[in-house]
Write a protein that holds these residues in place. Sequence first.
Motif, short mmCIF file in Angstrom:
data_model
loop_
_atom_site.label_atom_id
_atom_site.label_comp_id
_atom_site.label_asym_id
_atom_site.label_seq_id
_atom_site.Cartn_x
_atom_site.Cartn_y
_atom_site.Cartn_z
N ARG A 4 5.15 8.58 -3.90
CA ARG A 4 6.35 7.81 -3.57
C ARG A 4 6.77 8.04 -2.12
N GLU A 5 6.48 9.22 -1.61
CA GLU A 5 6.83 9.52 -0.22
C GLU A 5 5.83 8.89 0.75
N ARG A 6 4.68 8.45 0.24
CA ARG A 6 3.64 7.85 1.09
C ARG A 6 3.37 6.42 0.61
N PRO A 7 4.25 5.48 0.93
CA PRO A 7 4.04 4.12 0.45
C PRO A 7 2.79 3.46 1.04
N ASP A 8 2.34 3.91 2.20
CA ASP A 8 1.14 3.35 2.82
C ASP A 8 -0.03 4.31 2.61
N GLY A 9 -1.21 3.77 2.47
CA GLY A 9 -2.39 4.61 2.34
C GLY A 9 -2.76 4.86 0.90
N SER A 10 -3.83 5.64 0.73
CA SER A 10 -4.33 5.89 -0.62
C SER A 10 -3.48 6.94 -1.33
N SER A 11 -3.57 6.92 -2.62
CA SER A 11 -2.81 7.82 -3.47
C SER A 11 -3.22 9.28 -3.24
N VAL A 12 -2.24 10.13 -3.03
CA VAL A 12 -2.50 11.56 -2.84
C VAL A 12 -3.06 12.15 -4.13
N VAL A 13 -2.50 11.78 -5.27
CA VAL A 13 -2.93 12.30 -6.56
C VAL A 13 -4.39 11.91 -6.81
N HIS A 14 -4.74 10.67 -6.52
CA HIS A 14 -6.12 10.21 -6.74
C HIS A 14 -7.08 11.00 -5.86
N ARG A 15 -6.74 11.22 -4.61
CA ARG A 15 -7.60 11.99 -3.70
C ARG A 15 -7.71 13.44 -4.16
N LEU A 16 -6.62 14.00 -4.65
CA LEU A 16 -6.63 15.38 -5.13
C LEU A 16 -7.53 15.53 -6.36
N LEU A 17 -7.44 14.60 -7.30
CA LEU A 17 -8.30 14.63 -8.48
C LEU A 17 -9.77 14.51 -8.11
N ARG A 18 -10.11 13.65 -7.16
CA ARG A 18 -11.50 13.53 -6.70
C ARG A 18 -11.99 14.84 -6.09
N ALA A 19 -11.12 15.52 -5.34
CA ALA A 19 -11.49 16.80 -4.73
C ALA A 19 -11.75 17.85 -5.81
N PHE A 20 -10.88 17.90 -6.84
CA PHE A 20 -11.09 18.85 -7.94
C PHE A 20 -12.40 18.60 -8.65
#
Length: 125
Positions: A4-20
Motif C-alpha cells: 500500500r505504501e508503494r502504489p507504483d512498481g511490483s508487489s513487495v510481498v510477491h518479490r519477497l516470496l520469490r526470494a524465499f
Amino acid sequence: LADRERPDGSSVVHRLLRAFEAVNRRREPSSIERRLSGLIRVVGTFFEGNTEEELFIPTTALLARCSAREDIDGSDKPQSEKALAKLMKQLDQSSVSNGHQRGYRLTRSWYVDWSSRYGEDSMRQ
C-alpha cells in the motif's frame, strides 16, 4: 502494508516470496531431514503393492529394511530400536505392541502426509 505504501512498481510481498522460494531451492537438507526422508522412503516400501489402509510394521522389520537400503547413507540409518523410536517420535509415532512384538501402527494417510513433507520429491525442491 508495504504494498500500500508503494502504489507504483511490483508487489513487495510477491518479490519477497520469490526470494524465499529461490533460497529454499538452494538449501541443503539438514541431517534430521535426511534421516526422516530415508525413513519415510523405507515406510513407503511397506505400503507399495499393499491395499490396506493401516499396517502394523514390526520394529525389527523396519530396522532391517532401513539397514538394507543402499540409497540411504549409513549415518542416516537408525542403528537401534532406540534410534528408530527417536526418529518415529519426530513423525508423531510411538511403538505399540500387537501382543507378540513391538512395532508401529501406520496408516496410508499418515504416510502420504509425511511423504509430502519429507519424501524424495519434496527434498529435491
